[in-house]
Design a protein around this motif. Structure first.
Motif, short mmCIF file in Angstrom:
data_model
loop_
_atom_site.label_atom_id
_atom_site.label_comp_id
_atom_site.label_asym_id
_atom_site.label_seq_id
_atom_site.Cartn_x
_atom_site.Cartn_y
_atom_site.Cartn_z
N GLN A 175 -6.05 -32.38 1.01
CA GLN A 175 -6.81 -31.74 -0.06
C GLN A 175 -8.31 -31.72 0.26
N TYR A 176 -8.81 -32.83 0.80
CA TYR A 176 -10.23 -32.88 1.12
C TYR A 176 -10.57 -31.93 2.27
N ALA A 177 -9.70 -31.85 3.28
CA ALA A 177 -9.92 -30.90 4.36
C ALA A 177 -9.93 -29.47 3.83
N GLN A 178 -9.04 -29.17 2.88
CA GLN A 178 -9.03 -27.84 2.28
C GLN A 178 -10.30 -27.58 1.47
N ASP A 179 -10.82 -28.62 0.80
CA ASP A 179 -12.09 -28.48 0.09
C ASP A 179 -13.20 -28.07 1.05
N LYS A 180 -13.24 -28.72 2.21
CA LYS A 180 -14.27 -28.40 3.20
C LYS A 180 -14.07 -26.98 3.74
N ALA A 181 -12.82 -26.57 3.90
CA ALA A 181 -12.56 -25.19 4.35
C ALA A 181 -13.06 -24.19 3.32
N MET A 182 -12.86 -24.49 2.03
CA MET A 182 -13.35 -23.59 0.98
C MET A 182 -14.88 -23.53 1.00
N LEU A 183 -15.53 -24.66 1.26
CA LEU A 183 -16.99 -24.66 1.40
C LEU A 183 -17.41 -23.78 2.59
N ALA A 184 -16.67 -23.90 3.68
CA ALA A 184 -16.99 -23.10 4.87
C ALA A 184 -16.88 -21.61 4.57
N MET A 185 -15.84 -21.21 3.88
CA MET A 185 -15.67 -19.80 3.54
C MET A 185 -16.81 -19.32 2.64
N ALA A 186 -17.22 -20.18 1.70
CA ALA A 186 -18.32 -19.81 0.79
C ALA A 186 -19.63 -19.63 1.58
N VAL A 187 -19.87 -20.52 2.54
CA VAL A 187 -21.08 -20.42 3.36
C VAL A 187 -21.05 -19.14 4.19
N LEU A 188 -19.90 -18.83 4.78
CA LEU A 188 -19.77 -17.60 5.57
C LEU A 188 -20.06 -16.37 4.71
N ARG A 189 -19.51 -16.36 3.49
CA ARG A 189 -19.77 -15.21 2.60
C ARG A 189 -21.25 -15.10 2.27
N ARG A 190 -21.88 -16.24 1.99
CA ARG A 190 -23.29 -16.23 1.61
C ARG A 190 -24.17 -15.67 2.73
#
Length: 242
Positions: A90-105
């Motif tokens: 779950q924590y690794a997936q949280d970090k992946a979601m952060l990564a996707m958000a940064v890429l979009r930004r």
């Protein structure tokens, strides 16, 4: 991505790790030309709160790998290792979601989902001027369309099912229960011993890979999935458990 509950709360001790991960990703983006992929997004690691279990996912949150430290018996014990595996995932997936958000930004291209299309190669590829080969290729394309729709229907059926199903590793040490594609719970065989760190990791790895694979419509072409209760063999294939 397997659906799991989010775990990072304002008092989570891993928040500093998540912030550091975002800063490092921002730095990588700043030094990577826009036409090139950013290193490391295919392997994003996350630990459970004790740091005993590490799960690795890709940028889309799909499971890649897992490791259990040899001292797990003392930090987690047999009653805590299964929940720690899910916590790390779950924590690794949280970090992946952060990564996707940064890429979009930053206006970067998001990683494409894996295709895994077993049918990209057309065994009836037509040779110029061969009318029968062209006819065979057309029939193959039509059949492939029907197969694709059937596979998609099967994925939707599984996703929407309220019936829990269990996937177990080849040694029967790790068991994952899902409802649709949402992780409901995990447990380990109570007869595990302190020396079983690698065996538990192997079992959990095979189980999570299988659970991830079942979300891919191309998997259903293989005909491996036959029942709501599945066991994964040592080669990563699913078999029916009665």
């Amino acid at each position: 991505m397997l659906q799991t509950s989010r775990t990072v709360t304002p008092d989570d001790p891993r928040l500093d790790q998540a912030r550091r991960f975002v800063r490092q990703l921002e730095e990588s983006l700043a030094s990577t030309p826009r036409h090139l992929p950013v290193d490391g997004l295919d392997r994003i690691g996350g630990d459970d709160q004790t740091g005993t279990v590490t799960c690795v996912v890709d940028a889309r949150g799909d499971f890649v790998d897992l490791r259990v430290r040899s001292d797990w018996w003392y930090t987690l014990g047999p009653s805590g290792v299964a929940s720690a595996i899910l916590d790390a995932l779950q924590y690794a997936q949280d970090k992946a979601m952060l990564a996707m958000a940064v890429l979009r930004r930053h206006g970067r291209t998001l990683p494409a989902p894996p295709t895994g299309d077993r049918f990209q190669h057309d065994e009836f590829a037509a040779r110029p001027g061969d009318i029968w080969a062209e006819w065979g290729a057309a029939e193959a394309r039509v059949q492939r369309g029907y197969d694709t729709m059937a596979a998609a229907d099967r994925v939707v059926e599984t996703r929407d099912s309220a019936e829990p199903r269990t996937i177990s590793g080849p040694r029967g040490l790790f068991h994952l229960t899902l409802v649709g594609f949402t992780v409901a719970s995990a447990e380990v065989n109570p007869r595990i011993a302190a020396r079983d760190a690698d065996a538990i990791a192997d079992d959990a790895r095979a189980t999570l890979r299988q659970a991830t694979r079942e979300k891919d419509p191309t998997y259903w072409f293989s005909g491996l999935f036959r029942d709501a209760t599945t066991r994964v063999d040592e080669f990563g294939n699913a078999e029916q458990v009665r």
